[in-house]
Design a protein around this motif. Structure first.
Motif, PDB file in Angstrom:
ATOM      1  N   SER A  89       4.146 -11.332  80.250  1.00 55.55           N
ATOM      2  CA  SER A  89       5.095 -10.291  80.344  1.00 55.55           C
ATOM      3  C   SER A  89       4.425  -8.923  80.254  1.00 55.55           C
ATOM      4  CB  SER A  89       6.092 -10.627  78.803  1.00 55.55           C
ATOM      5  OG  SER A  89       6.512 -11.798  79.202  1.00 55.55           O
ATOM      6  N   THR A  90       3.417  -9.089  78.990  1.00 57.13           N
ATOM      7  CA  THR A  90       2.931  -7.834  78.655  1.00 57.13           C
ATOM      8  C   THR A  90       1.397  -7.643  79.298  1.00 57.13           C
ATOM      9  OG1 THR A  90       1.630  -8.910  76.872  1.00 57.13           O
ATOM     10  CG2 THR A  90       3.909  -7.702  76.480  1.00 57.13           C
ATOM     11  N   HIS A  91       1.042  -8.701  79.826  1.00 56.26           N
ATOM     12  CA  HIS A  91      -0.446  -8.970  80.554  1.00 56.26           C
ATOM     13  C   HIS A  91      -1.601  -8.489  79.765  1.00 56.26           C
ATOM     14  CE1 HIS A  91       1.561  -8.994  84.552  1.00 56.26           C
ATOM     15  NE2 HIS A  91       2.261  -7.918  84.389  1.00 56.26           N
ATOM     16  N   SER A  92      -1.111  -8.902  78.422  1.00 56.55           N
ATOM     17  CA  SER A  92      -2.442  -8.625  77.555  1.00 56.55           C
ATOM     18  C   SER A  92      -3.189 -10.022  77.486  1.00 56.55           C
ATOM     19  CB  SER A  92      -1.725  -8.658  76.209  1.00 56.55           C
ATOM     20  OG  SER A  92      -0.830  -9.606  75.532  1.00 56.55           O
ATOM     21  N   LEU A  93      -4.440  -9.912  77.246  1.00 57.70           N
ATOM     22  CA  LEU A  93      -5.446 -11.144  77.536  1.00 57.70           C
ATOM     23  C   LEU A  93      -5.986 -11.420  76.054  1.00 57.70           C
ATOM     24  CD1 LEU A  93      -7.544  -9.931  80.573  1.00 57.70           C
ATOM     25  CD2 LEU A  93      -5.681 -11.690  80.513  1.00 57.70           C
ATOM     26  N   VAL A  94      -6.522 -12.785  75.896  1.00 61.11           N
ATOM     27  CA  VAL A  94      -7.250 -13.258  74.947  1.00 61.11           C
ATOM     28  C   VAL A  94      -8.186 -14.055  75.768  1.00 61.11           C
ATOM     29  CG1 VAL A  94      -7.661 -14.795  73.003  1.00 61.11           C
ATOM     30  CG2 VAL A  94      -5.379 -13.450  73.289  1.00 61.11           C
ATOM     31  N   ARG A  95      -9.449 -13.983  75.795  1.00 58.67           N
ATOM     32  CA  ARG A  95     -10.462 -14.407  76.902  1.00 58.67           C
ATOM     33  C   ARG A  95     -11.797 -14.930  75.866  1.00 58.67           C
ATOM     34  NH1 ARG A  95     -10.976  -8.850  79.846  1.00 58.67           N
ATOM     35  NH2 ARG A  95     -11.369  -7.531  78.280  1.00 58.67           N
ATOM     36  N   SER A  96     -12.603 -15.794  76.399  1.00 57.94           N
ATOM     37  CA  SER A  96     -13.912 -16.289  75.880  1.00 57.94           C
ATOM     38  C   SER A  96     -14.851 -15.338  75.633  1.00 57.94           C
ATOM     39  CB  SER A  96     -14.257 -17.411  76.510  1.00 57.94           C
ATOM     40  OG  SER A  96     -14.747 -17.221  78.028  1.00 57.94           O
ATOM     41  N   SER A  98     -17.708 -15.439  76.667  1.00 55.51           N
ATOM     42  CA  SER A  98     -18.563 -15.363  77.808  1.00 55.51           C
ATOM     43  C   SER A  98     -18.259 -14.556  78.913  1.00 55.51           C
ATOM     44  CB  SER A  98     -18.459 -17.063  78.360  1.00 55.51           C
ATOM     45  OG  SER A  98     -17.200 -17.631  78.661  1.00 55.51           O
ATOM     46  N   LEU A  99     -16.885 -14.318  79.092  1.00 58.18           N
ATOM     47  CA  LEU A  99     -16.177 -13.330  80.081  1.00 58.18           C
ATOM     48  C   LEU A  99     -16.648 -12.017  79.689  1.00 58.18           C
ATOM     49  CD1 LEU A  99     -12.404 -14.419  81.010  1.00 58.18           C
ATOM     50  CD2 LEU A  99     -14.525 -14.028  82.564  1.00 58.18           C
ATOM     51  N   TRP A 100     -17.164 -11.546  78.430  1.00 57.03           N
ATOM     52  CA  TRP A 100     -17.222 -10.476  78.038  1.00 57.03           C
ATOM     53  C   TRP A 100     -16.084  -9.567  78.435  1.00 57.03           C
ATOM     54  CZ3 TRP A 100     -20.733  -9.441  74.383  1.00 57.03           C
ATOM     55  CH2 TRP A 100     -21.170  -7.905  74.103  1.00 57.03           C
ATOM     56  N   ASP A 101     -16.154  -8.431  79.064  1.00 53.96           N
ATOM     57  CA  ASP A 101     -14.964  -7.429  79.203  1.00 53.96           C
ATOM     58  C   ASP A 101     -14.493  -7.574  80.734  1.00 53.96           C
ATOM     59  OD1 ASP A 101     -17.208  -6.559  80.845  1.00 53.96           O
ATOM     60  OD2 ASP A 101     -16.889  -4.385  80.016  1.00 53.96           O
ATOM     61  N   ALA A 102     -14.814  -8.914  81.328  1.00 55.95           N
ATOM     62  CA  ALA A 102     -14.245  -8.999  82.638  1.00 55.95           C
ATOM     63  C   ALA A 102     -13.261  -9.819  82.582  1.00 55.95           C
ATOM     64  CB  ALA A 102     -15.429  -9.789  83.431  1.00 55.95           C
ATOM     65  N   ARG A 103     -12.470 -10.095  83.813  1.00 55.23           N
ATOM     66  CA  ARG A 103     -11.189 -10.607  83.977  1.00 55.23           C
ATOM     67  C   ARG A 103     -11.001 -11.638  85.100  1.00 55.23           C
ATOM     68  NH1 ARG A 103      -5.471  -7.477  83.377  1.00 55.23           N
ATOM     69  NH2 ARG A 103      -4.113  -9.383  83.695  1.00 55.23           N
ATOM     70  N   LEU A 104     -10.641 -12.996  84.828  1.00 52.53           N
ATOM     71  CA  LEU A 104     -10.745 -13.753  85.869  1.00 52.53           C
ATOM     72  C   LEU A 104      -8.908 -13.419  86.546  1.00 52.53           C
ATOM     73  CD1 LEU A 104     -11.559 -17.108  84.000  1.00 52.53           C
ATOM     74  CD2 LEU A 104     -12.810 -15.567  85.675  1.00 52.53           C
ATOM     75  N   VAL A 105      -9.105 -13.138  87.865  1.00 59.51           N
ATOM     76  CA  VAL A 105      -7.886 -12.648  88.719  1.00 59.51           C
ATOM     77  C   VAL A 105      -7.555 -13.840  89.630  1.00 59.51           C
ATOM     78  CG1 VAL A 105      -6.842 -10.998  90.219  1.00 59.51           C
ATOM     79  CG2 VAL A 105      -8.296 -10.557  88.185  1.00 59.51           C
ATOM     80  N   LEU A 106      -6.242 -14.448  89.511  1.00 60.39           N
ATOM     81  CA  LEU A 106      -5.856 -15.524  90.764  1.00 60.39           C
ATOM     82  C   LEU A 106      -5.440 -14.906  91.815  1.00 60.39           C
ATOM     83  CD1 LEU A 106      -3.998 -18.199  88.420  1.00 60.39           C
ATOM     84  CD2 LEU A 106      -6.502 -18.210  89.408  1.00 60.39           C
TER      85      LEU A 106
END
Length: 447
Positions: A89-96, A98-106
């Motif tokens: 809904s908000t497209h906010s992220l919680v990530r590991s 190891s991703l640092w400031d990157a984002r996994l995009v499908l």
């Protein structure tokens, strides 16, 4: 080498083995890679389920992920092991970490409880990753998407190690198969080697037929060769018979001519008698030559043998009674039990011509020697005469060639000896000694 059946079969087998093992190697690599990827996906699915179980929404509607994935690689930046939870809904992220400031995009969005797997998902460093993702909608209608990914290089490393271990095994297998094919080809072609040995026995006159037990595919060839040998033997027998009949048929006319020559000489017609005698001598030479050739047809003396000393003694007994032999001493230096691999009649023909020639030119002595060594029988006839000039040693073996002017010879003696020697696959050499000439015959011991 290019015409060798063994080389052709083994080359074809080698190429087939190498192509088959290359295809097998590629196939095994693909299967191994697929299995490693399935294992990675299975492990990622377990991590994804743990991540989903640890994810919830707080009272103020924010995503919250409780510590659940304890793999230390998730805490190391750019380690190749990543997770990410996104509020749809908000497209906010919680990530590991190891991703640092990157984002996994499908590539596209997911709905419902669908499980998605892709090998083309880009990692934080632009590398390919294997990823699994699932979108979840809770009871309050809030939704989030969880993703767990692993760097594809881990699969490539496992495959590389597998290929390094597989290559020596495939090389060893190729060597074993090529050796097995070589043995198989050698065993399969063994009947041809036996057939060649049987043909060699026929050529060496040890046998008259191919005596070999050949397999079904080769036996027809052996049978055809035996039929050819039989037909050749019959044709040669007919030729020998015709030559013998011709010789006997010419004997009476030649005897009549001899009587006529004597009558002409008594009447004083010496010139005419000489011309007729010259023609009669030419006919007689041709008859003797053809009789010798007919008797030496292949297969006549295949397993013949005789005592050299006994044959030489018989020949010398005859030559002693000739005008030239009465003045000479004869020596036989041959062991009593020495056997020569030659028909007794043929050896008599050889020694008769050689001893007669030696007696014609010797001053006082003719010597016959023989010995056996290294699978050969060596027979030599020597005299103490003038010898033969080097330039004449080849021509003296030709028919009708006479190097002396004494007369009484047809000029066929050494030519007939040469024919007999050739028929027995033997060798004849002439060398001048001091004094005289030595004629040596080397007979191979086939028997």
């Amino acid at each position: 080498m290019g015409n060798s059946i063994r080389f052709r079969l083994w080359s074809a087998a080698t190429i087939s083995i190498l192509v088959a093992l290359a295809i097998a190697g590629v196939g095994l690599r693909y299967l191994f890679e697929s299995n490693v990827e399935r294992r990675v996906v299975s492990e990622l699915t377990l991590d994804l389920n743990e991540l989903i179980a640890a994810t919830s929404f707080t009272a103020d509607g924010h995503l919250s992920v409780a510590p659940a994935l304890t793999d230390p690689r998730f805490a190391n930046p750019l380690s190749g092991q990543y997770w990410q939870v996104e509020d749809l809904s908000t497209h906010s992220l919680v990530r590991s970490r190891s991703l640092w400031d990157a984002r996994l995009v499908l590539p596209d969005h997911q709905t419902g409880g669908e499980l998605r797997q892709t090998e083309e998902l880009k990692g934080p460093a632009g590398e390919l990753t294997i990823a699994v993702a699932r979108s979840i909608i809770d009871a309050d209608g809030r939704s989030f998407r969880a993703i767990v990914a692993e760097d594809h290089r881990s699969v490539e490393v496992s495959v590389s190690k597998y290929v390094r271990d597989l290559a020596p095994a495939l090389i060893l297998l190729a060597a074993a198969l090529m050796a097995a094919f070589f043995i198989q080809i050698t065993v399969g072609l063994a009947p041809l080697r036996n057939l060649r040995a049987a043909v060699r026995d026929v050529i060496a006159q040890r046998t008259a037929r191919l005596e070999v037990a050949a397999p079904t595919e080769v036996q027809p060839l052996a049978d055809e060769i035996n039929r050819l040998l039989y037909a050749q033997e019959k044709a040669l027998a007919r030729a020998r018979s015709r030559a013998t009949d011709l010789a006997h048929g010419l004997k009476t006319p030649l005897q009549v001519l001899s009587a006529d020559i004597r009558a002409l000489r008594e009447k004083g017609e010496t010139k005419l008698a000489d011309e007729i005698e010259k023609s009669a001598s030419a006919i007689r030479r041709h008859v003797e030559r053809e009789l010798a050739r007919a008797r030496l047809a292949p297969g006549v003396s295949g397993k013949a043998s005789c005592r050299v000393r006994e044959t030489a003694a018989g020949v010398i007994a005859v030559v002693r009674r000739t005008p030239s032999g009465k003045q000479l001493a004869f020596v036989i230096d041959v062991a009593e039990d020495l056997m020569a691999p030659v028909d007794e009649g043929d050896l008599s023909e050889i020694l008769g011509n050689l001893v007669e020639n030696a007696a014609r030119f010797a001053n006082s002595l003719v010597r016959v020697t023989a010995s056996a060594a290294a699978g050969e029988v060596v027979i030599a006839v020597a005299d103490d005469g003038p010898g033969i000039p080097d330039a004449d040693r080849v021509s003296v073996l030709s028919r009708g060639v006479q190097l002396d002017s004494k007369g009484g010879s047809s000029g066929l003696g050494l030519a007939i000896v040469s024919d007999i020697v050739e028929a027995y696959d033997a060798h004849l050499t002439m060398t001048n000694s001091d004094p005289g000439l030595v004629v040596t015959i080397v007979l191979p011991r086939h028997c």
